[in-house]
Design an enzyme around this catalytic site. Structure first.
Site, short mmCIF file in Angstrom:
data_model
loop_
_atom_site.label_atom_id
_atom_site.label_comp_id
_atom_site.label_asym_id
_atom_site.label_seq_id
_atom_site.Cartn_x
_atom_site.Cartn_y
_atom_site.Cartn_z
N LYS A 176 0.87 -1.18 0.00
CA LYS A 176 0.00 0.00 0.00
C LYS A 176 0.91 1.23 0.00
O LYS A 176 1.48 1.59 1.01
CB LYS A 176 -0.91 0.01 1.24
CG LYS A 176 -2.12 0.83 1.01
CD LYS A 176 -2.37 2.07 1.85
CE LYS A 176 -1.43 2.96 2.47
NZ LYS A 176 -1.28 4.28 1.85
N GLY A 229 7.74 5.47 7.33
CA GLY A 229 6.90 6.65 7.47
C GLY A 229 7.22 7.36 8.77
O GLY A 229 8.33 7.25 9.31
N SER A 230 6.23 8.05 9.29
CA SER A 230 6.47 8.88 10.48
C SER A 230 6.56 8.02 11.75
O SER A 230 6.00 6.92 11.82
CB SER A 230 5.33 9.88 10.63
OG SER A 230 4.11 9.20 10.77
N VAL A 233 2.99 7.22 13.35
CA VAL A 233 2.25 6.10 12.75
C VAL A 233 3.01 4.80 12.98
O VAL A 233 2.40 3.75 13.26
CB VAL A 233 1.98 6.35 11.24
CG1 VAL A 233 1.29 5.14 10.62
CG2 VAL A 233 1.12 7.59 11.03
N GLY A 234 4.32 4.86 12.92
CA GLY A 234 5.13 3.66 13.15
C GLY A 234 4.85 3.03 14.51
O GLY A 234 4.80 1.80 14.65
N GLU A 251 11.01 1.86 9.57
CA GLU A 251 11.98 2.92 9.21
C GLU A 251 11.26 4.24 9.40
O GLU A 251 10.36 4.58 8.62
CB GLU A 251 12.43 2.78 7.74
CG GLU A 251 13.20 1.53 7.42
CD GLU A 251 14.57 1.49 8.07
OE1 GLU A 251 15.08 2.53 8.50
OE2 GLU A 251 15.11 0.38 8.17
N CYS A 285 14.15 11.50 4.92
CA CYS A 285 14.33 11.09 6.31
C CYS A 285 15.75 11.36 6.77
O CYS A 285 16.01 11.53 7.95
CB CYS A 285 13.98 9.63 6.47
SG CYS A 285 14.82 8.60 5.28
N GLN A 332 1.88 19.63 4.66
CA GLN A 332 3.32 19.79 4.83
C GLN A 332 3.72 21.27 4.65
O GLN A 332 4.58 21.79 5.36
CB GLN A 332 4.00 18.89 3.80
CG GLN A 332 5.39 18.43 4.16
CD GLN A 332 5.49 17.77 5.51
OE1 GLN A 332 4.60 17.02 5.92
NE2 GLN A 332 6.55 18.07 6.22
N GLU A 386 11.22 16.80 13.89
CA GLU A 386 11.37 16.63 12.44
C GLU A 386 10.41 17.58 11.73
O GLU A 386 9.21 17.53 11.95
CB GLU A 386 11.06 15.17 12.05
CG GLU A 386 11.35 14.90 10.59
CD GLU A 386 11.01 13.47 10.18
OE1 GLU A 386 9.92 12.99 10.52
OE2 GLU A 386 11.84 12.85 9.50
#
Ligand code: NAD
Length: 495
Positions: A176, A229-230, A233-234, A251, A285, A332, A386
């Site tokens: 996805k 991703g962020s 969410v990770g 990651e 990243c 963003q 970040e």
């Protein structure tokens, strides 16, 4: 585009719409134009794709790895032949300059060749057994159905980092991609299918994170989730995986640092800082969002950095004279503006930039000036969080020790670099920086695919992408003992 193309999911080797009939638009962040229409899939589509992958797994895991690799080689050749148009479409959908989009496709090519080569290696170990007439070895086995969730900033490279090693190890896949840039992943999957992957081995399901993404993580038929991703969410992904004891590869974010010591080649350090901070509009990243500069060269470095940042040409990434493209989306774009305000409230000095670009040349896109904050304290939010945009904080340091302390003072641990001519201090920094990637006399970006990629602390959970390290993510070790003594031999007992 007047009649944007309608794209579909790939499930069981067939291109199909979302079962609920819903779609979403993929828009060019430089112009606002619609690049394509994609299925807005949900849990039903994920279930179909996982079932297809589970069925295909029965056969695919038994295909000899060198044969699996031949399909990868064919796909890589096709990626090479179509590189230019793939890169153009990537710039259209996510905004980075064409030069960088070509690099993104090239990264997929490099990863494909490397992992296809693994088809004839996938080494395990043979090792002596402790008992007589006994043989011991370890072999790699596939894990099963893998679910991949990817971000938009490397829309082909990151899917390739996951898919190529997973396939060569004998797994089947449901991916996805990010809703902001699904086209490059679509192209990649289409090429894999054309290269001859059997139906169901690779499945593409597009859609939103909370709908399709969360369903993929929660599906009990998926044995492994690899998420890029962020960090926020990770963390949710890791929690959901823990419920089913799924293998979980993460990651996540970064807050990377370039240290510039007083003996550095300043021209080189400036060139690296500019590329590290503003390459991909700071949306990497591994972007260098902190520049820790020795007090003896701080003023000169800052003046020259500001001069060069102001000279950057910002615009549509398809224009070959442009050096920095737009931000990916409105969220963003707004987040960057919020961080500029936060920096000002924290009393950092805005040395240049700080504004969105809204003149005629930039209408319709999410363009923002290259922004440099000076006099930043390492505890400020702009130096800790970040931002994922073209904003860099310049922090003064007294010596190597204080630079290392500042460098390590963040939650993340992805990439760090040092500019110095002193090999002793370079090695000390290499040892002391708590990051998964470290550079000497080069910026924080520029990873090569045959080395492990990933970070420490809040950047992940210890697993690594790329290199042979990726094989450890996508395979299970099986230890095998063959006793040809013809009698019961008890390990640790019959010495
Ligand atoms: P994001 O976390 O918002 O989204 C990443 C992916 O997760 C998307 O496909 C999204 O649809 C999906 N997602 C969102 N919510 C979900 C949920 N609840 N369940 C399952 N999936 C969900 O991140 P982003 O904005 O796309 O990417 C930027 C972030 O990615 C930055 O933090 C950046 O540092 C990080 N990143 C890390 C690496 C790395 O290798 N360490 C590489 C690139 C980007």
């Amino acid at each position: 585009m007047d009649n944007p193309k309608i794209y579909k999911n790939l499930v069981r080797g067939e291109w199909v719409a979302a079962q609920n009939g819903e779609v979403f638009e993929n828009r060019n962040p430089a112009t606002g134009e619609v690049v394509g229409i994609f299925p807005r899939s949900d849990a039903q589509d994920i279930t179909s794709a996982v079932e297809a992958a589970a069925k295909a797994y029965d056969q695919w895991r038994l295909v000899p790895a060198p044969r699996r690799a031949e399909i990868l080689f064919r796909a890589v050749q096709m990626l090479g032949e179509r590189k230019e148009s793939l890169a153009e479409d990537m710039t259209l959908e996510m905004g980075k300059i064409l030069l960088e989009s070509r690099g993104d496709v090239q990264e997929a090519i490099d990863m494909g060749y490397f992992m296809a080569g693994e088809g004839r290696r996938l080494h395990g170990e043979t090792t002596p057994a402790e008992l007589p007439n006994k043989f011991a070895m370890s072999v790699r086995m596939p894990v099963g159905v893998c679910g991949f969730i990817t971000p938009w900033n490397f829309p082909m490279a990151i899917p390739s980092w996951k898919i190529f090693p997973a396939l060569v190890c004998g797994n089947t896949v449901v991916i996805k991609p990010a809703e902001d840039a699904p086209l490059s992943c679509h192209h990649f999957i289409q090429i894999l299918a054309e290269a001859g992957l059997p139906p169901g081995v690779i499945n593409l399901v597009t859609g939103f994170g909370e709908e399709a993404g969360a369903a993929l993580v929660a599906h009990p038929g998926v044995r492994l989730i690899s998420f890029t991703g962020s960090t926020a969410v990770g963390r949710q992904v890791a929690e959901a995986c823990a419920t089913h004891l799924k293998r979980c590869h993460l990651e996540l974010g970064g807050k990377n640092v370039i240290i510039v010591l007083e003996d550095a080649d300043l021209d080189l350090a400036l060139e690296g800082a500019l590329w590290g901070a503003f390459g991909t509009t700071g949306q990497r990243c591994t972007a260098a969002s902190r520049l820790v500069v020795h007090k003896k060269v701080y003023d000169e470095f800052l003046d020259r950095l500001v001069e060069q940042a102001q000279a950057l040409r910002i615009g549509n990434g398809l224009d070959p004279t442009v050096q920095m493209g737009p931000l990916i989306n409105r969220d963003q774009f707004q987040k960057v503006q919020q961080y500029v305000q936060i920096g000002l409230q924290e009393d950092a000095r805005l040395a240049c930039g700080g504004h969105p670009l809204e003149d005629a040349e930039h209408t319709g896109g999410f363009f923002h000036e290259a922004t440099v904050f000076a006099g930043v304290d390492s505890k400020m939010r702009i130096a800790q969080e970040e931002i994922f945009g073209p904003v860099v904080s310049v922090i003064r340091c007294d010596d190597l020790e204080s630079a290392i302390e500042i460098g390590n003072s963040v939650a993340y641990g992805l990439s760090a670099s040092i500019y110095t001519r002193d090999i002793h201090r370079a090695f000390v920094a290499m040892r002391e920086m708590n990051t998964g990637i470290f550079y000497v006399n080069a910026p924080t970006i520029g990873a090569e695919i045959h080395l492990p990629f990933g970070g420490t602390k809040a950047t992940g959970n210890g697993s690594r992408e790329a290199g042979t390290a990726a094989l450890d993510t996508y395979s299970e070790w099986k230890a095998i003992y063959i006793d040809y003594s013809g009698r019961l031999q008890r390990a640790q007992i019959d010495l």
